[in-house]
Enzyme design. Structure first.
Site, PDB file in Angstrom:
ATOM      1  N   SER A   1      22.807 -14.234  29.188  1.00  0.00           N
ATOM      2  CA  SER A   1      22.277 -12.989  28.786  1.00  0.00           C
ATOM      3  C   SER A   1      21.143 -13.158  27.913  1.00  0.00           C
ATOM      4  CB  SER A   1      23.413 -12.041  28.097  1.00  0.00           C
ATOM      5  OG  SER A   1      23.865 -12.931  27.009  1.00  0.00           O
TER       6      SER A   1
ATOM      7  N   HIS B   1      23.522 -10.957  20.340  1.00  0.00           N
ATOM      8  CA  HIS B   1      22.130 -11.217  20.865  1.00  0.00           C
ATOM      9  C   HIS B   1      21.039 -10.707  19.870  1.00  0.00           C
ATOM     10  CE1 HIS B   1      25.047 -10.278  24.377  1.00  0.00           C
ATOM     11  NE2 HIS B   1      24.338 -11.392  24.836  1.00  0.00           N
TER      12      HIS B   1
ATOM     13  N   ASP C   1      23.328  -6.976  18.860  1.00  0.00           N
ATOM     14  CA  ASP C   1      24.750  -6.039  19.334  1.00  0.00           C
ATOM     15  C   ASP C   1      25.923  -7.042  18.823  1.00  0.00           C
ATOM     16  OD1 ASP C   1      24.293  -8.213  21.142  1.00  0.00           O
ATOM     17  OD2 ASP C   1      24.459  -6.858  22.647  1.00  0.00           O
TER      18      ASP C   1
END
Ligand SMILES: *[C@@H]1O[C@H](CO)[C@@H](O)[C@H](O)[C@H]1NC(C)=O
Ligand SMILES: *[C@@H]1O[C@H](CO)[C@@H](O)[C@H](O)[C@H]1NC(C)=O
Ligand SMILES: *[C@@H]1O[C@H](CO)[C@@H](O)[C@H](O)[C@H]1NC(C)=O
Ligand SMILES: *[C@@H]1O[C@H](CO)[C@@H](O)[C@H](O)[C@H]1NC(C)=O
Ligand SMILES: *[C@@H]1O[C@H](CO)[C@@H](O)[C@H](O)[C@H]1NC(C)=O
Ligand SMILES: *[C@@H]1O[C@H](CO)[C@@H](O)[C@H](O)[C@H]1NC(C)=O
Ligand SMILES: *[C@@H]1O[C@H](CO)[C@@H](O)[C@H](O)[C@H]1NC(C)=O
Length: 378
Positions: free
Chosen positions: A38, A345, A342
């Site tokens: 991610s 990240h 968040d």
């Protein structure tokens, strides 16, 4: 699902920050090929989530607020490190393979998927770790890449030419492997044996890419996981000795990331000796981020701040039950003053700096075209 978005890694950027352009780096590469999780996924994961219910929070506001003005599948308020790298090299955003990336007329392509692991699913079972989500290992991403090459090109000399003029961004990958183990209660001693296995897999991937023709690779290491709101929340304790007094980060977790990075760099040195014509750049996400945690003001962050910008409250604004995007989550007013978006990240603002740190190394290669005579003759 929440677990998925929390465990996968991401970086956030802020919209107000200007891209730093390295003029010398323009036209250095024709394309970027991305692999990872991610931290690098520009939108592949959306392809895998159609069965998720409720819909994934990373596809809801406030994701994308800072730069794209809408959620794009990036775990960020804006751009990822790969987006800044592309911009600095004068290239368009690297499209996800599972959407525009399949368009044969585009050069760059991204295979990174949020939640991806270096190891395969079967390896986790062996190690008594359950894999709640991804099912996308590095090997899976490679099989897509091979599919991509054979759809786009007729033969191996065409592949080679394509790879020679591409910058390969391999990673970061492996962090999710550790996340799963740690967040399922395994201790440091139990997770350490994963590290050589993961580094070996990354090394094998580099070798495969070199055999196909790659000449320039950036291989990022792990970032200081002990500074992320997710880990700070999970491993919060009252033992002051666990915390670095300068940064507020959890020391043993950062030590673990350093161990991964140490083994990874040894592996990169070994491969460089075998392939002296290949440029393998270690992407030092760890020190890039740690520099900011140590002296945030130098990088435009107002003060020490380990909270997530967007989350469900608590000491670090992180609550696994109320992820960013949840109707009850809270978003900070100014994401550009936060490193963490968040919980796991980076923000757009942090990613900008980390990319800049890595790009100074890439820029040097681009300044020396003579070392690649005949390669960049487009
Ligand atoms: C593929 O990309 C090219 C160049 O950006 C664009 O002109 C074309 O419309 C795209 N094709 C599809 C099917 O998306
Ligand atoms: C992971 O699993 C694959 C396939 O089952 C196997 O070939 C490989 O040796 C395993 N790797 C490790 C590091 O255990
Ligand atoms: C696997 O892990 C669980 C807890 O995560 C533990 O209860 C169980 O004993 C472990 N099994 C093995 C074979 O290590
Ligand atoms: C994981 O991938 C394998 C191989 O692609 C597939 O057979 C399996 O069904 C997948 N598992 C899940 C849970 O999606
Ligand atoms: C592959 O070969 C076919 C003819 O065999 C040709 O039409 C096509 O343009 C070639 N593709 C590329 C990417 O060169
Ligand atoms: C590979 O395919 C290209 C066309 O796509 C052709 O020009 C070239 O001669 C082929 N090379 C080999 C070694 O077959
Ligand atoms: C996390 O959020 C849930 C749901 O609002 C709440 O019940 C719980 O107390 C919160 N946890 C913490 C540690 O604040």
């Amino acid at each position: 699902m929440y677990v998925k978005s929390l465990l996968s890694k991401i970086i956030l950027f802020s919209s107000t920050t200007l891209l730093i352009i390295f003029a010398s780096a323009d036209n250095c590469f024709n394309s970027i090929i991305g692999f990872g999780d991610s931290l690098t996924d520009t939108g592949n994961d959306i392809h895998f989530i159609s069965t998720y219910n409720p819909p994934p929070y990373f596809m809801l506001p406030s994701y994308g607020d800072t730069f794209f003005d809408r959620p794009t599948g990036r775990y960020s308020d804006g751009r990822l490190i790969i987006d800044f790298i592309a911009g600095d090299l004068g290239l368009p955003f690297v499209e996800p393979f599972f959407s525009e990336g399949r368009n044969a007329s585009l050069e760059s392509v991204n295979f990174a998927v949020a939640g991806a692991t270096a190891l395969e699913d079967s390896n986790f079972t062996e190690m008594n770790v359950t894999l709640p989500m991804s099912n996308v290992s590095l090997a899976t991403q490679f099989s897509w890449f091979q599919q991509f090459l054979s759809n786009k090109y007729n033969n191996s000399s065409d592949y080679k030419r394509y790879l020679q003029t591409s910058l390969v961004l391999l990673g970061e990958i492996g962090c999710n492997d550790y996340n799963h183990a740690f967040l399922q209660g395994k201790n440091e001693a139990e997770v350490r044996p994963f590290v050589p296995k993961i580094v070996k897999i990354i090394g094998e991937a580099i070798n495969e890419l070199i055999n196909l023709g790659a000449l320039t690779l950036v291989v990022p290491g792990n970032f200081p996981i002990g500074c992320t709101a997710t880990y700070l929340t999970y491993f919060a304790n009252t033992n002051e000795e666990d915390y670095d007094s300068t940064t507020g980060c959890i020391k043993w977790l950062n030590r673990f990331a350093e161990y991964h990075n140490h083994l990874l760099q040894m592996e990169l040195s070994r491969i460089r000796e075998l392939h002296p014509k290949t440029t393998i750049i270690y992407g030092d996400y760890y020190n890039a981020a740690l520099n900011i945690y140590r002296s945030p003001e130098t990088y435009g962050f107002p003060r020490r701040n380990l909270k997530a910008c967007c989350g469900g409250g608590g000491l670090y604004n992180f609550n696994n039950s109320v992820p960013c995007g949840h109707p009850s989550s809270m978003r900070c007013v100014d994401p550009s003053s936060y490193m963490n978006w968040d919980g796991m990240h980076f923000t757009d603002a942090a990613a900008k700096w980390i990319a800049k740190f890595v790009l100074t190394r890439v820029g040097k290669i681009c300044d020396q075209p003579s070392s690649h005579t005949g390669v960049y003759d487009h």
